[in-house]
Write a protein that holds these residues in place. Structure first.
Motif, PDB file in Angstrom:
ATOM      1  N   GLU A   1       0.835  -1.206   0.000  1.00 22.80           N
ATOM      2  CA  GLU A   1       0.000   0.000   0.000  1.00 22.80           C
ATOM      3  C   GLU A   1       0.862   1.246   0.000  1.00 22.80           C
ATOM      4  OE1 GLU A   1      -3.162   2.039   3.061  1.00 22.80           O
ATOM      5  OE2 GLU A   1      -3.504  -0.060   2.514  1.00 22.80           O
ATOM      6  N   TYR A   2       0.503   2.175  -0.860  1.00 19.82           N
ATOM      7  CA  TYR A   2       1.208   3.453  -0.942  1.00 19.82           C
ATOM      8  C   TYR A   2       0.937   4.241   0.329  1.00 19.82           C
ATOM      9  CZ  TYR A   2       2.879   7.806  -3.098  1.00 19.82           C
ATOM     10  OH  TYR A   2       3.569   8.949  -3.399  1.00 19.82           O
ATOM     11  N   PRO A   3       1.977   4.838   0.952  1.00 21.27           N
ATOM     12  CA  PRO A   3       1.789   5.435   2.289  1.00 21.27           C
ATOM     13  C   PRO A   3       0.992   6.731   2.309  1.00 21.27           C
ATOM     14  CG  PRO A   3       4.031   5.784   1.509  1.00 21.27           C
ATOM     15  CD  PRO A   3       3.385   4.866   0.525  1.00 21.27           C
ATOM     16  N   TYR A   4       0.764   7.358   1.163  1.00 22.27           N
ATOM     17  CA  TYR A   4       0.063   8.637   1.145  1.00 22.27           C
ATOM     18  C   TYR A   4      -1.374   8.465   0.656  1.00 22.27           C
ATOM     19  CZ  TYR A   4       4.823  10.457   1.513  1.00 22.27           C
ATOM     20  OH  TYR A   4       6.102  10.706   1.929  1.00 22.27           O
ATOM     21  N   ARG A   5      -2.226   9.405   1.063  1.00 22.87           N
ATOM     22  CA  ARG A   5      -3.618   9.406   0.643  1.00 22.87           C
ATOM     23  C   ARG A   5      -3.850  10.489  -0.399  1.00 22.87           C
ATOM     24  NH1 ARG A   5      -7.117   9.160   6.271  1.00 22.87           N
ATOM     25  NH2 ARG A   5      -6.623   7.012   6.875  1.00 22.87           N
ATOM     26  N   GLY A   6      -4.849  10.263  -1.226  1.00 27.29           N
ATOM     27  CA  GLY A   6      -5.257  11.254  -2.200  1.00 27.29           C
ATOM     28  C   GLY A   6      -6.696  11.674  -1.953  1.00 27.29           C
ATOM     29  N   ILE A   7      -7.012  12.921  -2.278  1.00 24.75           N
ATOM     30  CA  ILE A   7      -8.352  13.464  -2.086  1.00 24.75           C
ATOM     31  C   ILE A   7      -9.080  13.467  -3.426  1.00 24.75           C
ATOM     32  CG2 ILE A   7      -9.697  15.466  -1.384  1.00 24.75           C
ATOM     33  CD1 ILE A   7      -8.345  14.054   0.903  1.00 24.75           C
ATOM     34  N   VAL A   8     -10.318  12.985  -3.416  1.00 23.67           N
ATOM     35  CA  VAL A   8     -11.141  13.008  -4.622  1.00 23.67           C
ATOM     36  C   VAL A   8     -11.564  14.448  -4.891  1.00 23.67           C
ATOM     37  CG1 VAL A   8     -13.284  12.215  -5.673  1.00 23.67           C
ATOM     38  CG2 VAL A   8     -11.950  10.659  -4.247  1.00 23.67           C
ATOM     39  N   ASP A   9     -11.155  14.983  -6.053  1.00 20.43           N
ATOM     40  CA  ASP A   9     -11.455  16.379  -6.365  1.00 20.43           C
ATOM     41  C   ASP A   9     -12.393  16.536  -7.554  1.00 20.43           C
ATOM     42  OD1 ASP A   9      -9.777  15.546  -8.352  1.00 20.43           O
ATOM     43  OD2 ASP A   9      -8.328  17.175  -8.159  1.00 20.43           O
ATOM     44  N   PHE A  10     -12.799  15.432  -8.165  1.00 19.65           N
ATOM     45  CA  PHE A  10     -13.698  15.550  -9.318  1.00 19.65           C
ATOM     46  C   PHE A  10     -14.518  14.279  -9.449  1.00 19.65           C
ATOM     47  CE2 PHE A  10     -14.446  14.408 -13.778  1.00 19.65           C
ATOM     48  CZ  PHE A  10     -15.294  15.435 -14.146  1.00 19.65           C
ATOM     49  N   ALA A  11     -15.807  14.456  -9.736  1.00 24.97           N
ATOM     50  CA  ALA A  11     -16.699  13.350 -10.075  1.00 24.97           C
ATOM     51  C   ALA A  11     -17.567  13.813 -11.232  1.00 24.97           C
ATOM     52  CB  ALA A  11     -17.567  12.948  -8.881  1.00 24.97           C
ATOM     53  N   ASP A  12     -17.597  13.032 -12.286  1.00 26.43           N
ATOM     54  CA  ASP A  12     -18.363  13.396 -13.470  1.00 26.43           C
ATOM     55  C   ASP A  12     -19.845  13.525 -13.103  1.00 26.43           C
ATOM     56  OD1 ASP A  12     -19.459  13.684 -16.009  1.00 26.43           O
ATOM     57  OD2 ASP A  12     -17.907  12.438 -16.915  1.00 26.43           O
ATOM     58  N   PRO A  13     -20.493  14.629 -13.492  1.00 21.22           N
ATOM     59  CA  PRO A  13     -21.903  14.791 -13.119  1.00 21.22           C
ATOM     60  C   PRO A  13     -22.878  13.949 -13.921  1.00 21.22           C
ATOM     61  CG  PRO A  13     -21.163  16.658 -14.417  1.00 21.22           C
ATOM     62  CD  PRO A  13     -19.952  15.811 -14.174  1.00 21.22           C
ATOM     63  N   GLN A  14     -22.400  13.231 -14.923  1.00 19.79           N
ATOM     64  CA  GLN A  14     -23.296  12.386 -15.701  1.00 19.79           C
ATOM     65  C   GLN A  14     -22.713  10.987 -15.837  1.00 19.79           C
ATOM     66  OE1 GLN A  14     -23.761  14.051 -19.596  1.00 19.79           O
ATOM     67  NE2 GLN A  14     -21.592  13.981 -20.084  1.00 19.79           N
ATOM     68  N   ILE A  15     -23.605  10.033 -16.049  1.00 18.08           N
ATOM     69  CA  ILE A  15     -23.232   8.620 -16.130  1.00 18.08           C
ATOM     70  C   ILE A  15     -23.132   8.207 -17.594  1.00 18.08           C
ATOM     71  CG2 ILE A  15     -24.025   6.272 -15.615  1.00 18.08           C
ATOM     72  CD1 ILE A  15     -25.261   7.362 -13.081  1.00 18.08           C
ATOM     73  N   ASP A  16     -22.112   7.436 -17.890  1.00 12.72           N
ATOM     74  CA  ASP A  16     -21.947   6.921 -19.245  1.00 12.72           C
ATOM     75  C   ASP A  16     -23.001   5.849 -19.492  1.00 12.72           C
ATOM     76  OD1 ASP A  16     -21.192   5.911 -21.664  1.00 12.72           O
ATOM     77  OD2 ASP A  16     -19.091   5.566 -21.133  1.00 12.72           O
ATOM     78  N   PRO A  17     -23.928   6.046 -20.433  1.00 12.01           N
ATOM     79  CA  PRO A  17     -24.995   5.048 -20.634  1.00 12.01           C
ATOM     80  C   PRO A  17     -24.479   3.715 -21.179  1.00 12.01           C
ATOM     81  CG  PRO A  17     -25.063   6.737 -22.335  1.00 12.01           C
ATOM     82  CD  PRO A  17     -24.061   7.188 -21.332  1.00 12.01           C
ATOM     83  N   LYS A  18     -23.287   3.707 -21.754  1.00 13.56           N
ATOM     84  CA  LYS A  18     -22.748   2.466 -22.307  1.00 13.56           C
ATOM     85  C   LYS A  18     -22.236   1.536 -21.210  1.00 13.56           C
ATOM     86  CE  LYS A  18     -21.375   4.601 -26.687  1.00 13.56           C
ATOM     87  NZ  LYS A  18     -20.235   4.898 -27.604  1.00 13.56           N
TER      88      LYS A  18
END
Length: 421
Positions: A285-302
């Motif tokens: 496991e990598y010792p550092y954490r990352g913060i989620v800064d983006f989430a796509d507002p739409q879902i890929d229908p495929k």
């Protein structure tokens, strides 16, 4: 013949003996008849022996075997709920170094795979042709300026003559037009010179960012350029921090609305920010954490998924762009959740249950509603309360309503070396 006579005489003698004589003989013999109290003692002795034999040979009563079990009190704690996804490492900045002008590559001024600074010169393309174009543009500019000066002087001479009625309106208009045309030529020539100087500057290829540079894609002397030759010379990546791209399901997106964790956004409703951890190439496991800064507002229908991005520090450059990794992301935090060791649960078709030990040491088989499992602990959504004692070891031999001998889990822990001493 004589023997037969003897037997006949003996039988005859027996017949002659009377019964009364036999009774008298018996009464006169030495045999003594027992007295009644002796019969009573004999009967009592026989009865005592019989009772003693019955007592010795009676089947012994089997005492019930009380099972010994290990118990543990039910606790509450904040439980982090994680999801696992497949992610890909992407450089924070990835720049392709391309030739913007055509020419032969003359010099390469860097070591491949090293760190380069922003503005550092990387390649030199033959500048002779473009330097000549600059000189030509300068000459045209000087010519346009000379013509503009002449037109300005002519206008300055004609305007006073026109005011004195010594020159016609046509002469004045022609002088003004000639002057304005000359000034426009100066502007065009200046633009041509600027463009020629800019193109000449493209022969010196510099790094637009600071980062690590790849190996060269072309050799010295190769014709490079956007049209006829190869344009891609090298790439520079900035990896002091990297971005982790992965996808989440539409179900996760819907559930995120009711969670205590915000995914890719800041608001006052959620109490915690989503973070991710990743694994290195060796599985650690990598010792550092990352913060989620983006989430796509739409879902890929495929695919039924939406894209999520996290930014991860990469000071030691252990994460390489393009690398696939396993992403573990914080999805939710259940606050003050009831948790039990997963080993204490029994699963069957009717559901999951645990054995609860009551204060009178009688066990109760209680069905519960279970939630997610984290670190060998299972969240109990319904059916248990904090402080109740449950059986964690020895429940396989139990049944509902059975009396047990409970032992605390701490009592069965082995003594440490210091305690033994």
């Amino acid at each position: 013949m004589n023997e037969k006579k003897d037997k006949t005489i003996n039988l005859q003698k027996l017949k002659d003996i009377k019964f009364s004589d036999l009774v008298n003989r018996y009464n006169n013999s030495t045999h003594i008849r027992p007295k009644p109290w002796q019969w009573i003692l004999l009967l009592l002795a026989v009865a005592a022996v019989t009772l003693w034999i019955i007592f010795i040979l009676r089947p012994k009563e089997i005492e019930p075997d009380i099972p010994v079990v290990t118990i543990q009190p039910v606790e509450t704690e904040d439980v982090n709920i994680y999801g696992e996804y497949v992610g890909r490492v992407r450089a924070q900045q990835f720049v392709e170094i391309r030739a913007r002008v055509e020419g032969y590559l003359e010099q390469m001024l860097f070591d491949e795979g090293t760190y380069v600074e922003r503005g550092q010169t990387l390649f030199i393309i033959d500048p002779k042709l473009y330097r000549a174009q600059v000189e030509s543009a300068k000459a045209r500019l000087n010519k346009a300026k000379a013509q503009a000066h002449k037109a300005e002087r002519d206008l300055n001479r004609i305007r006073p003559l026109y005011e004195q009625n010594a020159a016609s309106q046509l002469d004045l208009d022609n002088a003004i037009a000639q002057y304005e045309s000359s000034m426009a030529d100066v502007t065009v020539s200046e633009t041509d010179l600027t463009q020629a100087q800019m193109i000449l500057g493209y022969t010196t290829v510099k790094s637009p960012i600071s980062g690590y540079i790849s190996e060269r894609n072309v050799d010295i002397g190769t014709l490079v350029g956007p049209s006829g030759g190869k344009s891609l010379l090298a790439t520079v990546v900035k990896t002091d921090s990297v971005q982790i791209d992965f996808s989440m399901t539409s179900l996760d997106y819907l559930r995120s609305k009711a969670r205590n964790v915000s995914i890719g956004q800041k608001d006052s409703i959620h109490t915690r920010d989503a973070y991710v951890t990743v694994t290195l190439a060796d599985g650690s496991e990598y010792p550092y954490r990352g913060i989620v800064d983006f989430a796509d507002p739409q879902i890929d229908p495929k695919t039924g998924t939406f894209s999520v991005r996290a930014e991860m520090p990469n000071k030691n450059h252990e994460l390489l762009p393009g690398q696939f990794t396993r992403v573990k992301m914080l999805l939710d935090v259940k606050e003050n959740a009831v948790v039990v060791p997963s080993k204490a649960l029994e699963i069957e078709k009717g559901g999951a249950y645990v054995y609860v030990v009551k204060p009178d040491s009688v066990v109760e088989r209680r069905f519960v509603e279970i939630g997610p499992e984290v670190d060998n602990k299972t969240v109990i959504e319904r059916g248990l309360s904090k402080g109740e004692n449950i059986v964690v070891e020895g429940f396989h031999k139990l049944s509902h309503g059975m009396k047990v001998e409970p032992l605390s889990g701490a009592a069965l822990k082995p003594e440490s070396e210091d305690e033994k001493e």
